[in-house]
Each structure stands twice: as structure tokens, then as C-alpha cells.
Design an enzyme around this catalytic site. Structure first.
Site, PDB file in Angstrom:
ATOM      1  N   PRO A   1       2.216  19.054  11.533  1.00  0.00           N
ATOM      2  CA  PRO A   1       2.876  19.753  10.438  1.00  0.00           C
ATOM      3  C   PRO A   1       2.030  20.112   9.221  1.00  0.00           C
ATOM      4  O   PRO A   1       2.477  20.915   8.413  1.00  0.00           O
ATOM      5  CB  PRO A   1       3.988  18.770  10.044  1.00  0.00           C
ATOM      6  N   HIS A   2       0.831  19.518   9.082  1.00  0.00           N
ATOM      7  CA  HIS A   2       0.079  19.746   7.846  1.00  0.00           C
ATOM      8  C   HIS A   2      -1.429  19.720   8.093  1.00  0.00           C
ATOM      9  O   HIS A   2      -1.988  18.673   8.398  1.00  0.00           O
ATOM     10  CB  HIS A   2       0.380  18.670   6.795  1.00  0.00           C
ATOM     11  N   TYR A   3      -2.078  20.865   8.019  1.00  0.00           N
ATOM     12  CA  TYR A   3      -3.544  20.917   7.986  1.00  0.00           C
ATOM     13  C   TYR A   3      -4.187  20.254   9.207  1.00  0.00           C
ATOM     14  O   TYR A   3      -5.171  19.537   9.093  1.00  0.00           O
ATOM     15  CB  TYR A   3      -4.086  20.267   6.698  1.00  0.00           C
ATOM     16  N   ASN A   4      -3.653  20.539  10.379  1.00  0.00           N
ATOM     17  CA  ASN A   4      -4.189  19.953  11.605  1.00  0.00           C
ATOM     18  C   ASN A   4      -4.973  20.986  12.406  1.00  0.00           C
ATOM     19  O   ASN A   4      -4.607  22.156  12.434  1.00  0.00           O
ATOM     20  CB  ASN A   4      -3.056  19.411  12.491  1.00  0.00           C
TER      21      ASN A   4
ATOM     22  N   GLY B   1      -3.782  16.350   7.924  1.00  0.00           N
ATOM     23  CA  GLY B   1      -5.235  16.386   7.911  1.00  0.00           C
ATOM     24  C   GLY B   1      -5.896  15.769   9.121  1.00  0.00           C
ATOM     25  O   GLY B   1      -7.132  15.768   9.211  1.00  0.00           O
TER      26      GLY B   1
END
Length: 223
Positions: free
Chosen positions: A121-124, A140
């Protein structure tokens, strides 16, 4: 020598992915990575037109997908029902995304299978990888899919090495795996079902099922 704990059937419930026809032929799941693009093409041609948008060649997006503005999707790609594709997502192709997934802001996918209910869901960054049912990558966290010396990737399993023959192979996450924020899954990482990875970890090789990965050499059983 065989490693049953790393077999596809030991890591993944194939009832939660449309990639089952490909994965059921693979003793180890990474053996399926080279066939993702062809599988998507075959599946896409058979999808019911009334249920999927087909905005461009080799891209099929279920009509229940919640697609936010400002993302990019290249084919071959199928995105399943009830999935969210959030702003800034970059799907580079060869991406088979299941039902009920979250592909988040600034997340990049390339040559991947995401089982149903996977969250990135976030910065992957997820490349040349397979994420099992209900697996989750914290903000991350990334898969590193190419070795720095560009040699072929091997999977470290205890004192042994399994040669994959692949130059690009990121990670396989078994069903229900949790990866903590800011972690790096180095080339050839395989995490067994129900395991957890501490935040800010650098993971390499095989992690047993039902384990907590704290750091290299410190892996505890879940109690």
C-alpha cells in the site's frame, strides 16, 4: 536434493489466485516467473467482456476496481475484482493482481503475481516476485530482484543453496506473511506461511513458516 518446505504447495494456497494453472506445474514457485506474461495473455482473452474494462491492448481491469487518478498501467496486466489502485502506482507489465488487493501510492509492480487480498500500500517495489494470499508489505519495504554482481540468483536454505537459474528473482511470500516497514527482501528470499519480518530488516534466503525474523541469525518460532 529437494526442499519440501519451499515447494509451491507448502507456501501457497492456489485457490486464491487465477495463476493456479501456471503455479501448479512449478515444484518451486519461482519456476513460474518466466511464464507470467504468457499466462496473462491467455487468461485475458477468456475474461468476460461485460465484467472487465479493456482500456488498451493486453490490459484488463475489473469493473469493480477502484482506480484513483494519476497512475500508470502497462500490459500484459490483469487486475481483479474489488482491488484498489491508488495515486502514483506504476504497473510496468506482466502483473497479475488478484481480488481485493491494494496497490498503493508510489508502488511499482513488474513481473509479479499478487494473490487475492495482498496489500502493497505505500512506497513498495515488487519485481519478479510472488506474494501469497493476504500477505502484506509495510511502508517502504521492497524486493531487490537483481544481485549487485549480476550473477544468477540462488536461494539459501540452511547450509545449502538452491540454484534457480534466474538473473532476476526477488522474493516469494507465503500466505499471511507480514513484512515490516522499510525492509529489504534480497534476491532469492522465500518467507514461509504465517511468518513475520521485523521492520528495517535485510532478509536473505529461506525463512521457515510460522517464524519471526528479527535479524540474520535470530529467527524465533511464533508461539
Amino acid at each position: 536434493m529437494e526442499y519440501p518446505a519451499l515447494f509451491t504447495t507448502a507456501l501457497l494456497d492456489l485457490t486464491h489466485t487465477t495463476a493456479a494453472p501456471l503455479l501448479e506445474k512449478a515444484q518451486y514457485p519461482w519456476q513460474a516467473l518466466s511464464g507470467i506474461g504468457a499466462l496473462i495473455r491467455a487468461l485475458g482473452e477468456a475474461l468476460p467482456a461485460g465484467e472487465y474494462h479493456h482500456p488498451e491492448e493486453l490490459v484488463w481491469i475489473h469493473k469493480t476496481v477502484k482506480r484513483f487518478p494519476n497512475n500508470f498501467i502497462a500490459g500484459p496486466c490483469i487486475i481483479g475484482p474489488e482491488t484498489e489502485v491508488r495515486p502514483g502506482a506504476f504497473i510496468r507489465g506482466n502483473a497479475l493482481v488478484g481480488a481485493g488487493c491494494v496497490v498503493g501510492n508510489s508502488t511499482e509492480l513488474k513481473n509479479v503475481i499478487l494473490f487475492d487480498s495482498v496489500q502493497v500500500p505505500h512506497y513498495n517495489y515488487v519485481g519478479d516476485s510472488i506474494l501469497g494470499y493476504k500477505s502484506h508489505m509495510g511502508a517502504g519495504s521492497i524486493t531487490s530482484n537483481v544481485k549487485s554482481d549480476k550473477t544468477l540468483v540462488a536461494v539459501a536454505a540452511g547450509d545449502s543453496r538452491i540454484e534457480t537459474g534466474l538473473k532476476k528473482f526477488g522474493a516469494v511470500l507465503g500466505d499471511h506473511v507480514e513484512v515490516g516497514c522499510g525492509s529489504v527482501l534480497n534476491p532469492g528470499t522465500v518467507v514461509g506461511r504465517n511468518s513475520r519480518v521485523y521492520p528495517l530488516s535485510s532478509v536473505r534466503g529461506a525463512v521457515e513458516a510460522d517464524s519471526i525474523y528479527k535479524c540474520a541469525g535470530e529467527i524465533a518460532a511464533i508461539r
